[in-house]
Design a protein around this motif. Structure first.
Motif: not given
Length: 309
Positions: A88-92, A101-103, A197-209, A300-308
């Protein structure tokens, strides 16, 4: 694997992305890809269901599928391509573009995005993890972030408005939600350990943003076999307003109300809890979220939520 001379690419288009920008970017991407020697099949469909079906039918003849659209389009195609080995590739072309961003795909230039895709295709696709959300009677994968609480409430509000468009609508929804939002009573189970757990937000992240570049889990990597759990414990509105802008830089990390941990399985639910993933509404039922290592092949490029590398 793609042909070294003429890769066969299926271009999956969301023409309505970002007030029609998806269609314009798709035409530009198709022209650039053909000029660079690719065999391009354009898939323009009127609904998400029709587009998913067309992509699934194209897989035997495709060396890669390119999503032209926003995070919703990427999420749709990630669910079609999971486990197939077809990249899968992306043209945003969306509003948030957190998957791009992740890719490591450039956001502002179709030509630069196409360059990244073709370079990645030649160098060889990469395997990324996906999050998997399960609830009674359903399941869905996601690439970037699943979230509940303040962020999902903002999305609920913004999605109900027709105006304004783009980031302005999300920003106004944030301000409007702040007036009435109060912490939610989450029922959590984290790697087998239950907690209320009372909370404002709960997120389960695979990528950073999420949310168009908010670096909620700035150290999250989509190829490390784990998920990053972010819990924002109850804050007063003034305190929350002080923390919120820091999320765009990842500078909220270390705040006493912000908890980050690496996990493999999270169950969550509770009154008023609605789960969103990759900016799309998933369910208001209790869910279980797990990581599926290496489930999605990407360009994907080498950066952006993945290891180089």
């Amino acid at each position: 694997m793609p042909s070294p001379t003429r890769p066969r690419l299926a271009l999956a288009v969301n023409p309505t992305a970002h007030a029609g920008r998806g269609g314009a970017r798709a035409r530009e991407a198709a022209s650039l890809l053909r000029a660079r020697g690719a065999d391009v099949t354009e898939l323009w469909r009127g609904s998400a269901t029709e587009l998913a079906t067309a992509v699934a039918e194209s897989l035997p003849d495709a060396d890669a599928v390119i999503a032209v659209g926003g995070d919703g389009a990427v999420n749709l195609l990630a669910n079609v391509l999971a486990g197939t080995g077809v990249p899968l590739g992306v043209v945003p072309a969306g509003t948030g573009n957190d998957a791009a961003r992740l890719l490591g795909v450039p956001l502002d230039s179709v030509e630069d995005a196409v360059g990244v895709l073709l370079t990645a295709l030649e160098a060889g696709p990469r395997a990324l993890d996906l999050g998997r959300i399960e609830w009674t009677g359903g399941h869905r994968h996601y690439l970037a972030v699943a979230s509940a609480g303040f962020d999902s409430r903002v999305n609920e509000r913004a999605n109900a408005w027709r105006w304004p468009r783009g980031h302005a609508r999300y920003t106004l929804a944030v301000l409007r939600e702040l007036v009435s939002f109060s912490p939610l009573p989450f029922d959590l189970e984290v790697d087998g350990v239950a907690r209320a757990q009372p909370a404002m937000l709960v997120s389960v992240a695979n990528g950073p943003s999420l949310g168009g570049g908010m670096r909620l889990a700035p150290d999250a990597l989509a190829d490390d076999g784990v998920l990053d759990l972010v819990v924002v414990r109850p804050l007063s509105i003034p305190a929350f307003l002080a923390v919120f802008p820091k999320v765009f830089r990842g500078a909220h990390v270390g705040h006493p109300a912000v908890e980050l941990s690496r996990v493999r399985r999270v169950a969550l639910g509770g009154p008023g809890v609605v789960v969103y993933a990759d900016g799309e509404r998933v369910t208001d039922e209790p869910v279980t979220i797990t990581v599926v290592p290496g489930a999605l092949t990407v360009l994907a490029a080498t950066r952006g939520g993945t290891r180089a590398g």
